[in-house]
Design an enzyme around this catalytic site. Structure first.
Site, short mmCIF file in Angstrom:
data_model
loop_
_atom_site.label_atom_id
_atom_site.label_comp_id
_atom_site.label_asym_id
_atom_site.label_seq_id
_atom_site.Cartn_x
_atom_site.Cartn_y
_atom_site.Cartn_z
CG ASP A 47 -1.88 -0.85 0.91
OD1 ASP A 47 -2.78 -0.37 0.96
OD2 ASP A 47 -1.60 -2.20 1.47
CB THR A 139 -5.45 -4.22 1.77
OG1 THR A 139 -4.59 -2.61 1.28
CG2 THR A 139 -3.67 -4.88 2.59
#
Length: 350
Positions: A47, A139
Protein backbone atom coordinates in the site's frame (compact mmCIF):
# COMPACT_ATOMS: atom_id res chain seq x y z
CA UNK A 1 -4.05 16.46 -32.64
CA UNK A 2 -4.20 14.32 -29.51
CA UNK A 3 -7.59 13.90 -27.82
CA UNK A 4 -8.22 15.66 -24.47
CA UNK A 5 -6.29 14.21 -21.51
CA UNK A 6 -4.12 12.04 -23.77
CA UNK A 7 -0.93 12.67 -21.79
CA UNK A 8 -2.70 12.36 -18.43
CA UNK A 9 -4.10 9.02 -19.50
CA UNK A 10 -0.72 7.76 -20.73
CA UNK A 11 1.16 8.72 -17.56
CA UNK A 12 -1.64 7.34 -15.35
CA UNK A 13 -1.64 4.02 -17.21
CA UNK A 14 2.14 3.70 -16.96
CA UNK A 15 2.09 4.69 -13.29
CA UNK A 16 -0.59 2.11 -12.50
CA UNK A 17 1.23 -0.54 -14.50
CA UNK A 18 4.45 0.05 -12.55
CA UNK A 19 2.62 0.04 -9.19
CA UNK A 20 0.77 -3.14 -10.16
CA UNK A 21 4.07 -4.89 -10.88
CA UNK A 22 5.32 -3.81 -7.47
CA UNK A 23 2.28 -5.34 -5.77
CA UNK A 24 2.79 -8.61 -7.63
CA UNK A 25 6.33 -8.70 -6.30
CA UNK A 26 5.06 -8.27 -2.74
CA UNK A 27 2.53 -11.05 -3.33
CA UNK A 28 5.41 -13.48 -3.69
CA UNK A 29 6.72 -12.61 -0.23
CA UNK A 30 5.57 -14.62 2.78
CA UNK A 31 5.67 -11.62 5.14
CA UNK A 32 3.77 -8.75 3.52
CA UNK A 33 4.64 -6.31 6.32
CA UNK A 34 1.05 -6.01 7.53
CA UNK A 35 0.06 -3.44 10.15
CA UNK A 36 -3.35 -2.21 11.33
CA UNK A 37 -4.68 1.32 10.95
CA UNK A 38 -6.83 3.12 13.50
CA UNK A 39 -10.00 1.87 11.81
CA UNK A 40 -8.68 -1.73 12.19
CA UNK A 41 -8.30 -2.20 8.42
CA UNK A 42 -5.04 -3.83 7.31
CA UNK A 43 -2.31 -2.07 5.36
CA UNK A 44 0.80 -3.65 3.85
CA UNK A 45 4.15 -2.50 2.56
CA UNK A 46 2.57 -2.71 -0.90
CA UNK A 47 0.00 0.00 0.00
CA UNK A 48 2.71 2.48 1.03
CA UNK A 49 5.15 1.64 -1.75
CA UNK A 50 2.53 1.71 -4.50
CA UNK A 51 1.22 5.08 -3.29
CA UNK A 52 4.75 6.48 -3.40
CA UNK A 53 5.27 5.32 -6.99
CA UNK A 54 1.85 6.50 -8.19
CA UNK A 55 2.16 10.00 -6.73
CA UNK A 56 5.80 10.37 -7.76
CA UNK A 57 4.99 9.62 -11.40
CA UNK A 58 2.07 12.05 -11.53
CA UNK A 59 3.81 14.79 -9.52
CA UNK A 60 6.83 14.59 -11.83
CA UNK A 61 4.68 15.18 -14.92
CA UNK A 62 2.01 17.49 -13.46
CA UNK A 63 3.71 19.32 -10.56
CA UNK A 64 0.80 21.70 -9.89
CA UNK A 65 -1.80 18.97 -9.40
CA UNK A 66 -3.04 17.91 -5.96
CA UNK A 67 -3.67 14.45 -4.49
CA UNK A 68 -6.10 12.52 -2.31
CA UNK A 69 -4.71 9.13 -1.28
CA UNK A 70 -5.55 6.53 1.33
CA UNK A 71 -2.21 6.28 3.12
CA UNK A 72 -0.08 8.64 5.26
CA UNK A 73 3.57 8.20 6.24
CA UNK A 74 3.27 8.75 10.01
CA UNK A 75 3.84 5.10 10.88
CA UNK A 76 6.84 4.87 8.57
CA UNK A 77 8.54 7.84 10.22
CA UNK A 78 8.42 5.95 13.53
CA UNK A 79 9.29 2.47 12.26
CA UNK A 80 12.79 2.42 10.74
CA UNK A 81 12.70 -1.24 9.71
CA UNK A 82 9.33 -0.91 7.97
CA UNK A 83 10.50 2.25 6.23
CA UNK A 84 13.59 0.43 4.93
CA UNK A 85 11.50 -2.42 3.54
CA UNK A 86 9.27 0.01 1.68
CA UNK A 87 12.23 2.02 0.39
CA UNK A 88 13.76 -1.18 -0.99
CA UNK A 89 10.55 -1.76 -2.91
CA UNK A 90 10.12 1.82 -4.13
CA UNK A 91 13.73 2.09 -5.34
CA UNK A 92 13.47 -1.13 -7.37
CA UNK A 93 13.07 -1.44 -11.14
CA UNK A 94 9.76 -2.66 -12.57
CA UNK A 95 9.40 -1.55 -16.21
CA UNK A 96 11.77 -3.27 -18.64
CA UNK A 97 11.34 -0.64 -21.36
CA UNK A 98 13.83 2.19 -20.69
CA UNK A 99 11.94 4.72 -22.80
CA UNK A 100 8.71 4.01 -20.97
CA UNK A 101 10.35 4.08 -17.55
CA UNK A 102 11.92 7.47 -18.34
CA UNK A 103 8.45 9.05 -18.49
CA UNK A 104 7.97 8.33 -14.82
CA UNK A 105 10.03 9.23 -11.75
CA UNK A 106 11.26 7.56 -8.56
CA UNK A 107 12.06 9.18 -5.18
CA UNK A 108 15.80 9.72 -4.67
CA UNK A 109 15.76 9.00 -0.93
CA UNK A 110 13.58 7.42 1.74
CA UNK A 111 12.86 10.88 3.17
CA UNK A 112 11.59 12.12 -0.20
CA UNK A 113 9.52 8.93 -0.40
CA UNK A 114 7.79 9.78 2.90
CA UNK A 115 7.07 13.33 1.73
CA UNK A 116 5.63 12.03 -1.53
CA UNK A 117 3.35 9.59 0.28
CA UNK A 118 2.09 12.48 2.42
CA UNK A 119 1.13 14.46 -0.69
CA UNK A 120 -1.86 12.14 -0.68
CA UNK A 121 -3.20 13.72 2.51
CA UNK A 122 -4.87 16.56 0.59
CA UNK A 123 -8.43 17.63 1.42
CA UNK A 124 -9.88 17.29 -2.08
CA UNK A 125 -12.50 19.81 -3.18
CA UNK A 126 -14.29 21.30 -6.17
CA UNK A 127 -11.51 23.48 -7.60
CA UNK A 128 -8.59 22.41 -9.75
CA UNK A 129 -7.05 19.07 -10.70
CA UNK A 130 -6.95 16.42 -7.99
CA UNK A 131 -5.66 12.87 -8.43
CA UNK A 132 -7.49 10.34 -6.26
CA UNK A 133 -5.81 7.01 -5.64
CA UNK A 134 -6.08 3.75 -3.78
CA UNK A 135 -2.71 1.97 -4.03
CA UNK A 136 -4.22 -1.39 -3.03
CA UNK A 137 -8.00 -1.53 -2.96
CA UNK A 138 -9.05 -4.69 -1.18
CA UNK A 139 -5.97 -5.17 0.99
CA UNK A 140 -7.49 -8.12 2.86
CA UNK A 141 -8.16 -9.89 -0.46
CA UNK A 142 -4.64 -8.97 -1.61
CA UNK A 143 -3.21 -10.68 1.47
CA UNK A 144 -5.13 -13.84 0.54
CA UNK A 145 -3.89 -13.69 -3.04
CA UNK A 146 -7.39 -12.90 -4.36
CA UNK A 147 -8.72 -10.02 -6.48
CA UNK A 148 -7.55 -6.50 -5.66
CA UNK A 149 -7.02 -3.25 -7.56
CA UNK A 150 -4.57 -0.38 -8.00
CA UNK A 151 -6.68 2.66 -8.84
CA UNK A 152 -5.88 6.19 -9.98
CA UNK A 153 -8.24 8.91 -11.19
CA UNK A 154 -7.99 12.54 -12.20
CA UNK A 155 -10.84 14.68 -10.91
CA UNK A 156 -11.04 18.18 -12.37
CA UNK A 157 -13.31 20.78 -10.76
CA UNK A 158 -15.19 17.99 -9.01
CA UNK A 159 -15.72 15.74 -12.08
CA UNK A 160 -13.84 12.60 -13.06
CA UNK A 161 -11.78 13.11 -16.22
CA UNK A 162 -9.46 10.09 -16.30
CA UNK A 163 -9.74 6.73 -14.56
CA UNK A 164 -7.26 3.85 -14.54
CA UNK A 165 -7.67 0.64 -12.55
CA UNK A 166 -5.00 -2.05 -12.55
CA UNK A 167 -6.24 -5.53 -11.65
CA UNK A 168 -3.01 -7.55 -11.22
CA UNK A 169 -4.80 -10.84 -10.47
CA UNK A 170 -7.62 -10.47 -13.00
CA UNK A 171 -8.29 -13.53 -15.12
CA UNK A 172 -11.60 -13.35 -16.95
CA UNK A 173 -13.47 -16.62 -17.44
CA UNK A 174 -16.33 -16.34 -19.93
CA UNK A 175 -16.45 -12.63 -19.19
CA UNK A 176 -16.82 -13.19 -15.44
CA UNK A 177 -14.54 -12.34 -12.52
CA UNK A 178 -14.08 -14.82 -9.67
CA UNK A 179 -12.53 -13.83 -6.36
CA UNK A 180 -10.14 -16.76 -6.10
CA UNK A 181 -9.48 -17.57 -9.77
CA UNK A 182 -6.45 -15.43 -10.46
CA UNK A 183 -3.76 -14.79 -13.05
CA UNK A 184 -0.75 -16.57 -11.59
CA UNK A 185 1.36 -16.58 -14.75
CA UNK A 186 0.99 -12.96 -15.86
CA UNK A 187 0.25 -9.55 -14.41
CA UNK A 188 -3.49 -9.32 -14.89
CA UNK A 189 -5.40 -6.59 -16.74
CA UNK A 190 -5.67 -2.82 -16.75
CA UNK A 191 -8.89 -0.95 -17.53
CA UNK A 192 -8.95 2.78 -18.27
CA UNK A 193 -11.29 5.52 -19.44
CA UNK A 194 -11.39 9.20 -20.30
CA UNK A 195 -14.62 11.13 -19.95
CA UNK A 196 -16.51 11.03 -23.25
CA UNK A 197 -14.03 8.64 -24.92
CA UNK A 198 -15.13 5.18 -23.79
CA UNK A 199 -13.47 2.50 -21.69
CA UNK A 200 -10.65 0.19 -22.73
CA UNK A 201 -8.93 -2.94 -21.45
CA UNK A 202 -5.38 -4.20 -21.95
CA UNK A 203 -3.01 -6.71 -20.42
CA UNK A 204 -0.50 -5.43 -17.87
CA UNK A 205 3.06 -5.95 -19.07
CA UNK A 206 6.53 -5.32 -17.65
CA UNK A 207 7.45 -3.06 -20.56
CA UNK A 208 5.45 -0.56 -22.58
CA UNK A 209 1.68 -0.55 -22.76
CA UNK A 210 0.03 -3.47 -24.55
CA UNK A 211 -2.60 -2.88 -27.24
CA UNK A 212 -6.03 -2.05 -25.81
CA UNK A 213 -9.51 -3.12 -26.85
CA UNK A 214 -12.67 -1.11 -26.30
CA UNK A 215 -15.18 -2.49 -23.83
CA UNK A 216 -18.49 -3.17 -25.53
CA UNK A 217 -21.28 -3.89 -23.05
CA UNK A 218 -23.89 -6.53 -23.92
CA UNK A 219 -27.43 -5.61 -24.96
CA UNK A 220 -29.77 -4.51 -22.14
CA UNK A 221 -31.53 -7.28 -20.25
CA UNK A 222 -35.30 -7.37 -20.80
CA UNK A 223 -36.25 -9.48 -17.76
CA UNK A 224 -35.13 -8.53 -14.24
CA UNK A 225 -34.72 -12.20 -13.36
CA UNK A 226 -31.94 -12.48 -15.98
CA UNK A 227 -29.75 -9.88 -14.24
CA UNK A 228 -26.46 -10.98 -12.70
CA UNK A 229 -25.80 -9.40 -9.29
CA UNK A 230 -22.36 -8.14 -8.21
CA UNK A 231 -21.97 -8.11 -4.43
CA UNK A 232 -19.47 -7.64 -1.63
CA UNK A 233 -20.78 -9.87 1.15
CA UNK A 234 -17.77 -9.22 3.42
CA UNK A 235 -18.74 -5.57 3.94
CA UNK A 236 -19.45 -4.67 7.57
CA UNK A 237 -20.81 -1.21 6.77
CA UNK A 238 -23.49 -2.22 4.25
CA UNK A 239 -26.83 -3.86 5.04
CA UNK A 240 -26.06 -7.21 3.44
CA UNK A 241 -29.26 -8.80 4.77
CA UNK A 242 -31.41 -6.09 3.18
CA UNK A 243 -29.50 -6.37 -0.10
CA UNK A 244 -30.10 -10.14 -0.12
CA UNK A 245 -33.83 -9.67 0.56
CA UNK A 246 -34.00 -7.09 -2.22
CA UNK A 247 -32.43 -9.49 -4.70
CA UNK A 248 -34.75 -12.27 -3.55
CA UNK A 249 -37.84 -10.08 -4.02
CA UNK A 250 -36.72 -9.34 -7.59
CA UNK A 251 -36.07 -13.02 -8.32
CA UNK A 252 -32.35 -12.45 -8.92
CA UNK A 253 -29.80 -15.08 -7.87
CA UNK A 254 -27.66 -13.71 -5.02
CA UNK A 255 -24.84 -12.97 -4.37
CA UNK A 256 -23.90 -13.68 -7.99
CA UNK A 257 -20.34 -12.41 -8.34
CA UNK A 258 -18.96 -11.80 -4.85
CA UNK A 259 -15.87 -9.55 -4.66
CA UNK A 260 -14.21 -7.97 -1.63
CA UNK A 261 -12.66 -4.97 -3.44
CA UNK A 262 -14.98 -2.04 -4.20
CA UNK A 263 -13.00 -1.15 -7.33
CA UNK A 264 -13.14 -4.75 -8.55
CA UNK A 265 -16.94 -4.67 -8.25
CA UNK A 266 -16.98 -1.63 -10.57
CA UNK A 267 -14.75 -3.51 -13.01
CA UNK A 268 -16.98 -6.61 -12.92
CA UNK A 269 -19.97 -4.40 -13.77
CA UNK A 270 -18.03 -2.61 -16.51
CA UNK A 271 -16.66 -5.62 -18.39
CA UNK A 272 -20.05 -7.35 -18.57
CA UNK A 273 -19.53 -9.96 -15.86
CA UNK A 274 -22.49 -8.51 -13.98
CA UNK A 275 -25.12 -5.82 -14.52
CA UNK A 276 -26.75 -4.99 -11.20
CA UNK A 277 -25.54 -3.81 -7.81
CA UNK A 278 -27.49 -2.15 -5.03
CA UNK A 279 -25.46 -0.98 -2.04
CA UNK A 280 -27.44 0.01 1.05
CA UNK A 281 -25.36 1.40 3.94
CA UNK A 282 -26.39 0.41 7.46
CA UNK A 283 -26.14 4.03 8.58
CA UNK A 284 -27.31 7.18 6.81
CA UNK A 285 -24.06 8.94 7.74
CA UNK A 286 -21.78 6.12 6.61
CA UNK A 287 -18.51 7.50 5.22
CA UNK A 288 -17.68 6.32 1.70
CA UNK A 289 -14.13 7.31 0.77
CA UNK A 290 -13.61 8.79 -2.70
CA UNK A 291 -10.72 6.44 -3.50
CA UNK A 292 -13.03 3.44 -3.24
CA UNK A 293 -15.00 4.80 -6.20
CA UNK A 294 -12.97 7.27 -8.30
CA UNK A 295 -11.66 5.60 -11.44
CA UNK A 296 -13.83 2.49 -11.40
CA UNK A 297 -16.94 4.69 -11.34
CA UNK A 298 -15.82 6.54 -14.51
CA UNK A 299 -14.86 3.28 -16.23
CA UNK A 300 -18.32 1.84 -15.53
CA UNK A 301 -20.03 4.94 -16.93
CA UNK A 302 -17.80 5.06 -20.01
CA UNK A 303 -18.49 1.38 -20.69
CA UNK A 304 -22.19 2.26 -20.90
CA UNK A 305 -23.20 1.44 -17.34
CA UNK A 306 -25.72 3.51 -15.40
CA UNK A 307 -24.81 4.34 -11.80
CA UNK A 308 -26.23 6.78 -9.24
CA UNK A 309 -26.68 6.88 -5.49
CA UNK A 310 -29.89 5.53 -3.94
CA UNK A 311 -31.53 8.95 -4.31
CA UNK A 312 -30.84 9.01 -8.05
CA UNK A 313 -28.05 11.58 -7.68
CA UNK A 314 -24.77 11.53 -9.58
CA UNK A 315 -21.69 10.88 -7.44
CA UNK A 316 -20.10 14.12 -6.22
CA UNK A 317 -16.31 13.81 -6.23
CA UNK A 318 -15.87 17.45 -5.24
CA UNK A 319 -17.17 17.04 -1.68
CA UNK A 320 -13.75 16.27 -0.16
CA UNK A 321 -12.11 13.02 0.87
CA UNK A 322 -15.40 11.16 1.03
CA UNK A 323 -18.70 11.15 -0.87
CA UNK A 324 -20.47 13.29 1.68
CA UNK A 325 -23.27 14.27 -0.69
CA UNK A 326 -24.20 10.72 -1.69
CA UNK A 327 -25.92 7.76 -0.04
CA UNK A 328 -25.43 4.21 -1.28
CA UNK A 329 -25.32 3.08 -4.89
CA UNK A 330 -27.50 1.56 -7.58
CA UNK A 331 -26.29 0.10 -10.86
CA UNK A 332 -28.90 -1.32 -13.23
CA UNK A 333 -29.55 -1.36 -17.01
CA UNK A 334 -31.87 1.31 -18.40
CA UNK A 335 -34.34 -1.34 -19.59
CA UNK A 336 -35.22 -2.37 -16.01
CA UNK A 337 -33.96 0.56 -13.98
CA UNK A 338 -37.40 2.01 -13.13
CA UNK A 339 -38.55 -1.34 -11.78
CA UNK A 340 -35.38 -1.73 -9.71
CA UNK A 341 -35.60 1.81 -8.35
CA UNK A 342 -39.25 1.37 -7.36
CA UNK A 343 -38.40 -1.78 -5.40
CA UNK A 344 -35.41 -0.08 -3.74
CA UNK A 345 -37.62 2.82 -2.63
CA UNK A 346 -40.02 0.32 -1.03
CA UNK A 347 -37.18 -1.38 0.83
CA UNK A 348 -35.69 1.88 2.06
CA UNK A 349 -39.10 2.85 3.42
CA UNK A 350 -39.37 -0.27 5.59
Amino acid sequence: MDPPYARERLIAELAVQRAALLTKKVLKEIDKGTISKNDKSPVTIADFAAQALLICAIHHNFPDDKFVGEEAADTLREDVELRKRIWDLVSGKYLDDRETDALLSTPVSSEEMLNIIDLGCGPGGRKGRIWMLDPVDGTAAFMRGHQYAVSLALVEDGYEAVGVVGCPNLKLENGRIYEDRVDREGYGMMISAVRGQGAFMRRISSGGLEAARKIERPVDVADVKDLHWVEGTASSSNDIDKQWKLAKSLGIAWPGTDLYSSQMRYIALAVGGGNINVTIPKKKDKISWVWDHAGGHLILKESGGLVTDLNGKEFDFGAGRYLGENYGRIVAPMSVRKEIMATVVQFLGK
